[in-house]
Design an enzyme around this catalytic site. Structure first.
Site, PDB file in Angstrom:
ATOM      1  N   ARG A  46      17.233 -22.919  -1.082  1.00 46.36           N
ATOM      2  CA  ARG A  46      16.158 -21.996  -1.483  1.00 46.36           C
ATOM      3  C   ARG A  46      15.187 -22.711  -2.427  1.00 46.36           C
ATOM      4  O   ARG A  46      13.988 -22.468  -2.406  1.00 46.36           O
ATOM      5  CB  ARG A  46      16.733 -20.734  -2.126  1.00 46.36           C
ATOM      6  CG  ARG A  46      15.660 -19.848  -2.714  1.00 46.36           C
ATOM      7  CD  ARG A  46      16.022 -18.368  -2.884  1.00 46.36           C
ATOM      8  NE  ARG A  46      17.398 -18.057  -3.138  1.00 46.36           N
ATOM      9  CZ  ARG A  46      18.019 -18.213  -4.307  1.00 46.36           C
ATOM     10  NH1 ARG A  46      17.372 -18.705  -5.352  1.00 46.36           N
ATOM     11  NH2 ARG A  46      19.278 -17.872  -4.430  1.00 46.36           N
ATOM     12  N   TYR A  98      -7.634  -9.925   7.268  1.00 42.57           N
ATOM     13  CA  TYR A  98      -6.505  -9.737   8.161  1.00 42.57           C
ATOM     14  C   TYR A  98      -5.858  -8.383   7.804  1.00 42.57           C
ATOM     15  O   TYR A  98      -5.617  -8.109   6.621  1.00 42.57           O
ATOM     16  CB  TYR A  98      -5.518 -10.890   7.965  1.00 42.57           C
ATOM     17  CG  TYR A  98      -4.225 -10.692   8.691  1.00 42.57           C
ATOM     18  CD1 TYR A  98      -4.180 -10.727  10.075  1.00 42.57           C
ATOM     19  CD2 TYR A  98      -3.055 -10.447   7.998  1.00 42.57           C
ATOM     20  CE1 TYR A  98      -2.992 -10.518  10.747  1.00 42.57           C
ATOM     21  CE2 TYR A  98      -1.857 -10.240   8.669  1.00 42.57           C
ATOM     22  CZ  TYR A  98      -1.834 -10.279  10.041  1.00 42.57           C
ATOM     23  OH  TYR A  98      -0.663 -10.071  10.706  1.00 42.57           O
ATOM     24  N   ASP A 170      -7.905 -17.636   1.964  1.00 43.59           N
ATOM     25  CA  ASP A 170      -7.051 -17.653   3.155  1.00 43.59           C
ATOM     26  C   ASP A 170      -7.751 -18.565   4.163  1.00 43.59           C
ATOM     27  O   ASP A 170      -8.795 -18.213   4.707  1.00 43.59           O
ATOM     28  CB  ASP A 170      -6.891 -16.223   3.690  1.00 43.59           C
ATOM     29  CG  ASP A 170      -5.956 -16.151   4.904  1.00 43.59           C
ATOM     30  OD1 ASP A 170      -5.848 -17.154   5.631  1.00 43.59           O
ATOM     31  OD2 ASP A 170      -5.362 -15.081   5.132  1.00 43.59           O
ATOM     32  N   LYS A 195      -0.177 -19.709  12.845  1.00 44.72           N
ATOM     33  CA  LYS A 195      -1.337 -19.788  13.721  1.00 44.72           C
ATOM     34  C   LYS A 195      -1.615 -21.247  14.109  1.00 44.72           C
ATOM     35  O   LYS A 195      -0.832 -21.848  14.790  1.00 44.72           O
ATOM     36  CB  LYS A 195      -2.518 -19.106  13.037  1.00 44.72           C
ATOM     37  CG  LYS A 195      -2.154 -17.740  12.402  1.00 44.72           C
ATOM     38  CD  LYS A 195      -1.776 -16.672  13.404  1.00 44.72           C
ATOM     39  CE  LYS A 195      -1.175 -15.413  12.781  1.00 44.72           C
ATOM     40  NZ  LYS A 195      -1.953 -14.761  11.757  1.00 44.72           N
TER      41      LYS A 195
HETATM   42  C1  LIG Z   1      -1.647 -13.819  10.730  1.00 42.99           C
HETATM   43  C2  LIG Z   1      -2.421 -13.874   9.494  1.00 42.99           C
HETATM   44  C3  LIG Z   1      -1.816 -13.623   8.252  1.00 42.99           C
HETATM   45  C4  LIG Z   1      -0.361 -13.229   8.133  1.00 42.99           C
HETATM   46  O1  LIG Z   1       0.497 -14.254   8.498  1.00 42.99           O
HETATM   47  P1  LIG Z   1       1.932 -14.058   9.223  1.00 42.99           P
HETATM   48  O2  LIG Z   1       2.375 -15.443   9.443  1.00 42.99           O
HETATM   49  O3  LIG Z   1       1.697 -13.270  10.474  1.00 42.99           O
HETATM   50  O4  LIG Z   1       2.790 -13.312   8.248  1.00 42.99           O
HETATM   51  C5  LIG Z   1      -2.612 -13.740   7.118  1.00 42.99           C
HETATM   52  N1  LIG Z   1      -3.915 -14.073   7.194  1.00 42.99           N
HETATM   53  C6  LIG Z   1      -4.520 -14.312   8.374  1.00 42.99           C
HETATM   54  C7  LIG Z   1      -5.970 -14.673   8.398  1.00 42.99           C
HETATM   55  C8  LIG Z   1      -3.798 -14.213   9.555  1.00 42.99           C
HETATM   56  O5  LIG Z   1      -4.414 -14.434  10.732  1.00 42.99           O
END
Ligand SMILES: *Cc1c(COP(=O)(O)O)cnc(C)c1O
Length: 379
Positions: A46, A98, A170, A195
């Protein structure tokens, strides 16, 4: 070192003596101590695991940060990040985010006493107006999901410096391949590693990357205490994915530009939101702050009926949530990613029955256009 090389050789620490080119998957929860009060550098997974450490060092170098923390998902990373704040603290966030981030803020962070203002962060005076004595941070996506609004990162970061606020970006949509927010003055970069970084639609991951050692220390404490860490196997999948990040991003963008132009010419398409079109309102800021436009397109069709028929008739392009992988995916924000948004918020942003979002993959672009053509023709 160029980013293309960093994707492949981002971390060069060696963990064994066999010469294995692929980092071993250290599938171990715990590590034996060499003696009392001694450590190999690893005690419990962890806190740190060698496979995850290799990935984290790679990402830190890609984003030009001092530290990167790998989480079990993007939302786990954002949840941990919110632990930096205390009840009463105020955060200014983009009003086009998001859907899951907005859901976390509205339903979890607010319950825990944090306060939010959701505004158009592309508009600097609007940000300045929203800053209060309790404001601690500005949270942006650029381009935003799903409307592709662009915020000038340097401009907002100067404002944050002046007012003593943290700037959180982000960077999921562009990745460090096209945009490095820390270099533009941001304090924290968030990623859904699920992603583009992973890139193969096969695992969930999330990251926080920071430029300041003090911030890294505070987040490391939260990380080991709350425990949403990325597993050794998933860390290995991410290491493998990132090795081709640069060529995937190039190809995905190349395909996206062609598809965006094609969409602009279609009778049943009313509007195309793609940052790489010179007509996009964020085009000039994008050119200044990023080296590419990415491969996310949202577009509006002439009716709900057309939208539904398109979703039902695409064959190569899959109707599925998520983005950034090698497979092209089409989503319906109103029913999927942004379903939990309050209706008035959705309406205001133009997330309605006619809006579709396309994540362009690395297939042959002619096949993708042929697929969209046959799907639109049956409409
Ligand atoms: C998918 C996404 C998230 C969340 O991420 P997960 O891996 O699905 O928990 C946050 N910000 C953006 C821009 C995203 O496309």
């Amino acid at each position: 070192m160029d980013i293309d090389t960093l994707c492949i050789h981002g971390s060069d620490i060696r963990y064994d003596t066999t010469g294995a080119l692929s980092v071993p998957i250290f599938q171990s929860a715990t590590f034996e101590h060499p003696g009392v009060g001694q450590s190999t550098g690893y005690d419990y997974s962890r806190v740190q695991n060698p496979t995850r450490e290799h990935l984290e060092r790679t990402l830190a170098r890609l984003e030009n940060g001092v530290d990167a923390l790998a989480f079990s998902s993007g939302m786990a990373a954002l949840t941990a990040l919110m632990e930096l704040f205390s009840p009463g603290d105020h955060i200014i966030a983009s009003d086009d985010l998001y859907g899951g981030s907005r859901r976390l803020f509205d339903n979890v962070s607010m319950k825990n006493g944090l306060k939010f203002d959701f505004i158009n962060t592309s508009n600097k005076p609007e940000i300045e107006k929203s800053i209060r004595a309790e404001t601690k941070a500005i949270f942006i996506e650029t381009p935003t999901n799903p409307m592709m609004q662009v915020t000038d990162i340097s401009e907002v970061s100067r404002l944050c410096r002046e007012r003593g606020l943290l700037l959180i970006v982000d960077n999921t949509f562009l990745t460090p391949y096209f945009q490095r927010p820390l270099d533009l003055g941001a304090d924290i970069v968030l990623h859904s590693g699920t992603k583009y970084l992973c890139g193969h639609n096969d695992t969930l991951a999330g990251f926080l990357v920071v430029a300041d050692p003090g911030l890294s220390e505070r987040l490391r404490f939260i990380y080991k205490t709350t425990g949403a860490c990325l597993s050794p196997f998933d860390s290995w999948l991410l290491i493998r994915g990132i090795k081709t990040l640069h060529i995937r991003m190039q190809r995905q963008q190349e395909n996206a530009i062609k598809i965006a132009r094609w969409l602009c010419e279609q009778e049943k398409v009313r509007a195309v939101h793609y940052v790489g079109l010179p007509s996009h309102p964020g085009y000039s800021v994008s050119v200044r702050q990023a080296s590419g436009f990415g491969a996310m397109i949202s577009f509006e069709v002439d009716s709900e009926k057309t939208a539904l028929r398109l979703l039902e008739n695409v064959k190569i392009i899959k109707y599925a949530e998520s983005l950034g992988g090698v497979e092209s995916l089409i989503t319906y924000p109103i029913l999927q990613t942004h379903a939990d948004l309050p209706e008035e918020v959705r309406k205001l942003k133009g997330i309605n029955e006619t809006l579709l979002r396309l994540s362009v993959g690395i297939e042959c672009v002619d096949d993708l256009i042929a697929d969209l053509t046959q799907a639109i023709e049956v409409c």
